[in-house]
Design an enzyme around this catalytic site. Structure first.
Site, PDB file in Angstrom:
ATOM      1  N   ASP A  48     -32.821 -12.664  42.268  1.00  0.00           N
ATOM      2  CA  ASP A  48     -33.279 -11.272  42.143  1.00  0.00           C
ATOM      3  C   ASP A  48     -33.524 -10.629  43.512  1.00  0.00           C
ATOM      4  OD1 ASP A  48     -33.613 -10.640  39.405  1.00  0.00           O
ATOM      5  OD2 ASP A  48     -35.536 -11.678  39.303  1.00  0.00           O
ATOM      6  N   GLU A  71     -35.882  -2.710  41.021  1.00  0.00           N
ATOM      7  CA  GLU A  71     -36.885  -3.433  40.233  1.00  0.00           C
ATOM      8  C   GLU A  71     -37.838  -4.262  41.099  1.00  0.00           C
ATOM      9  OE1 GLU A  71     -35.409  -6.131  37.202  1.00  0.00           O
ATOM     10  OE2 GLU A  71     -37.451  -6.601  36.562  1.00  0.00           O
ATOM     11  N   ILE A 160     -30.792  -8.270  38.976  1.00  0.00           N
ATOM     12  CA  ILE A 160     -30.355  -9.126  37.863  1.00  0.00           C
ATOM     13  C   ILE A 160     -31.026  -8.578  36.618  1.00  0.00           C
ATOM     14  CG2 ILE A 160     -30.429 -11.389  36.752  1.00  0.00           C
ATOM     15  CD1 ILE A 160     -30.210 -12.720  39.300  1.00  0.00           C
ATOM     16  N   THR A 163     -32.723 -11.571  33.165  1.00  0.00           N
ATOM     17  CA  THR A 163     -33.086 -12.786  33.908  1.00  0.00           C
ATOM     18  C   THR A 163     -33.098 -14.011  32.979  1.00  0.00           C
ATOM     19  OG1 THR A 163     -35.346 -12.005  33.630  1.00  0.00           O
ATOM     20  CG2 THR A 163     -34.380 -11.718  35.774  1.00  0.00           C
ATOM     21  N   ASP A 317     -32.959  -0.362  33.603  1.00  0.00           N
ATOM     22  CA  ASP A 317     -32.451  -1.142  32.469  1.00  0.00           C
ATOM     23  C   ASP A 317     -31.482  -0.341  31.599  1.00  0.00           C
ATOM     24  OD1 ASP A 317     -33.582  -3.655  32.849  1.00  0.00           O
ATOM     25  OD2 ASP A 317     -35.478  -3.087  31.915  1.00  0.00           O
TER      26      ASP A 317
HETATM   27  N1  LIG Z   1     -41.730  -5.922  26.107  1.00  0.00           N
HETATM   28  C1  LIG Z   1     -40.555  -5.487  26.491  1.00  0.00           C
HETATM   29  N2  LIG Z   1     -39.856  -4.600  25.732  1.00  0.00           N
HETATM   30  C2  LIG Z   1     -38.662  -4.160  26.096  1.00  0.00           C
HETATM   31  N3  LIG Z   1     -38.024  -4.555  27.244  1.00  0.00           N
HETATM   32  C3  LIG Z   1     -38.657  -5.425  28.037  1.00  0.00           C
HETATM   33  C4  LIG Z   1     -39.940  -5.948  27.705  1.00  0.00           C
HETATM   34  N4  LIG Z   1     -40.306  -6.802  28.690  1.00  0.00           N
HETATM   35  C5  LIG Z   1     -39.303  -6.812  29.590  1.00  0.00           C
HETATM   36  N5  LIG Z   1     -38.304  -5.991  29.196  1.00  0.00           N
HETATM   37  C6  LIG Z   1     -37.060  -5.651  29.893  1.00  0.00           C
HETATM   38  O1  LIG Z   1     -35.969  -6.182  29.156  1.00  0.00           O
HETATM   39  C7  LIG Z   1     -34.951  -6.432  30.101  1.00  0.00           C
HETATM   40  C8  LIG Z   1     -33.921  -7.342  29.504  1.00  0.00           C
HETATM   41  O2  LIG Z   1     -33.385  -6.723  28.378  1.00  0.00           O
HETATM   42  P1  LIG Z   1     -32.580  -7.525  27.260  1.00  0.00           P
HETATM   43  O3  LIG Z   1     -33.582  -8.057  26.299  1.00  0.00           O
HETATM   44  O4  LIG Z   1     -31.741  -6.436  26.699  1.00  0.00           O
HETATM   45  O5  LIG Z   1     -31.815  -8.580  27.959  1.00  0.00           O
HETATM   46  C9  LIG Z   1     -35.685  -6.999  31.264  1.00  0.00           C
HETATM   47  O6  LIG Z   1     -34.918  -6.805  32.408  1.00  0.00           O
HETATM   48  P2  LIG Z   1     -34.919  -7.957  33.576  1.00  0.00           P
HETATM   49  O7  LIG Z   1     -34.299  -9.167  33.003  1.00  0.00           O
HETATM   50  O8  LIG Z   1     -34.116  -7.276  34.623  1.00  0.00           O
HETATM   51  O9  LIG Z   1     -36.337  -8.155  33.991  1.00  0.00           O
HETATM   52  C10 LIG Z   1     -36.985  -6.214  31.295  1.00  0.00           C
HETATM   53  O10 LIG Z   1     -36.971  -5.133  32.186  1.00  0.00           O
HETATM   54 MG   LIG Z   2     -33.564  -5.422  33.671  1.00  0.00          MG
HETATM   55 MG   LIG Z   3     -37.585  -8.298  35.477  1.00  0.00          MG
HETATM   56 MG   LIG Z   4     -33.990  -7.516  36.644  1.00  0.00          MG
END
Ligand SMILES: Nc1ncnc2c1ncn2[C@@H]1O[C@H](COP(=O)(O)O)[C@@H](OP(=O)(O)O)[C@H]1O
Ligand SMILES: [Mg+2]
Ligand SMILES: [Mg+2]
Ligand SMILES: [Mg+2]
Length: 396
Positions: A48, A71, A160, A163, A317
């Site tokens: 990241d 981020e 990323i 993650t 996102d």
């Molecule tokens: N409670 C929540 N509700 C919705 N999205 C969330 C969350 N907590 C984290 N995320 C976001 O969901 C992203 C991943 O989405 P998905 O579920 O579609 O893979 C994460 O990005 P990162 O992985 O960049 O931190 C993060 O920003």
């Molecule tokens: Mg994200």
């Molecule tokens: Mg994140």
């Molecule tokens: Mg990220």
């Protein structure tokens, strides 16, 4: 008509490609290399930070006046502890290893749509071909601290996205978008683990890059740069309701998957949901992968106003994914049918989820969501104890 933001496109593609080379290296060395103890999040942390350092270094050399909403920030890398020092030195080494590679040059051609084909045409003045060292790279990471807002030109970066997917060896994406006056004008999404050809299992075919320019369509090209990397246009296929599937998060904490199932049942969607991490979902959506015709992300229960423990969606996102959808012929909104607002700062505010689909389907999904939520609300009142998916005022 010349394609606008052509320099920005070249820079963004180069930056995302280099960051994807970095994350792939980190995965192969640290995650797949079994140096990882279960539950250890450090590879994703290293990846990241270093991916953000690479992209921000390139952006801030190419466009020194553009602010960035990224981020990550460097606080964890600056702490006076042994761990932080170790993390910092790994981040610096990885980022410099990628930035020091000489600029790639492929002769550029233009196809019949006047779209640039071929090389990424990198330039040394984008900060390439040299090492930068710790101080410059930490500073580059912190160029991502911009608060965002309604006016002006700015980039938003998720070094990323997904993650959890990255650690699983599943889908993740390196995501970059250019906003002008709160409107996404350019979006680039690198998906190192997504096959270039739909329904192909991977192999040499793995690694796809998506690019959308407002008013100029959505395109896919191979993630690895080569002289022959022609861009192909992406248009969302028309799918009948019963032929499509919902695309949704793998993580239950990120979206109300149970509500998705009820919405799907209500409109007669028969296909099992396709679960995938990250904005690779937007890429799968625009290609119609696996019958995926709707991306649905509803806030999970709890947390009072806005649900989801008070979680607010982050602009990085969804910014590039949203333009990809629009330029491929789809519609994106929140679950009440309101446009996503990228001018509120680093978050989308109290936007209540995201729904993306082709126009006809989109309207039906929005209607079904409201009906399902009204039902849920009724049940909650009837039983007294049931969990509410959303607060009352959502339905007004
Ligand atoms: N409670 C929540 N509700 C919705 N999205 C969330 C969350 N907590 C984290 N995320 C976001 O969901 C992203 C991943 O989405 P998905 O579920 O579609 O893979 C994460 O990005 P990162 O992985 O960049 O931190 C993060 O920003
Ligand atoms: Mg994200
Ligand atoms: Mg994140
Ligand atoms: Mg990220």
């Amino acid at each position: 008509m010349p394609v606008p933001f052509s320099l920005e496109q070249q820079v963004a593609i180069a930056a995302v490609r280099r960051a994807c080379a970095l994350t792939t290296t980190v995965f192969n060395k640290l995650v797949a290399g079994e140096t990882l103890v279960k539950g250890d999040k450090s590879p994703v942390t290293v990846a990241d930070f270093s991916a953000q350092a690479v992209i921000n270094t390139i952006l801030s050399h190419a466009f020194p006046d553009d602010p960035i909403i990224g981020e990550e920030d460097s606080a964890d890398l600056r702490a006076p502890t042994k761990e932080s020092e170790l993390l910092r030195s790994r981040v610096v080494e990885l980022a410099d290893e990628i930035l020091v590679q000489p600029p790639l040059f492929f002769p550029r051609g233009v196809d019949e749509d006047e779209v640039v084909v071929g090389g990424s045409g990198e330039r040394p003045e984008w900060g390439l071909g040299r090492r930068w060292g710790a101080e410059a790279l930490l500073k580059a990471i912190d160029r991502g601290n911009y608060a965002g807002g309604r006016l002006g030109r700015m980039w938003t970066l998720d070094p990323i996205d997904g993650t959890k997917g990255f650690l699983r060896g599943g889908q993740y994406a390196v995501c970059l978008a250019l906003l002008v006056d709160a409107r996404v004008e350019l979006g680039v999404i690198g998906c190192p683990n997504l096959p270039q050809i739909t329904n192909d299992s991977g192999g040499d075919n793995k690694g796809a890059l998506f690019i959308a320019v407002r008013g100029h369509g959505a395109r896919q090209l191979p993630l690895s740069p080569s002289a022959l990397s022609t861009q192909v246009r992406v248009n969302m296929p028309h799918l009948a309701l019963h032929d499509l599937s919902f695309l949704e998060s793998v993580e239950k904490a990120h979206a109300a998957l149970d509500t998705n199932a009820r919405v799907a049942a209500r409109i007669g969607v028969r296909g099992a949901p396709v679960r995938m991490d990250s904005q690779a979902k937007y890429a799968a959506l625009v290609r119609g992968d696996g019958g995926g015709g709707v991306y649905l992300r509803l806030p999970v229960a709890g947390g009072g106003k806005g649900g989801n423990g008070g979680y607010q969606e982050k602009i990085w996102d969804h910014a590039p994914g949203s333009l990809l959808v629009e330029e491929a012929g789809g519609v994106i909104s929140d679950s009440r049918g309101r446009p996503l607002d990228f001018g509120l700062g680093r978050t989308l505010g109290e936007n209540f989820g995201v729904v993306a689909a082709r126009k006809e389907v989109h309207a039906q999904v929005i209607e079904a969501i409201q009906a399902v939520l009204a039902e849920t609300e009724g049940e909650a009142e009837g039983e007294g104890t049931a969990v509410r998916t959303v607060p009352n005022f959502w339905l007004r």
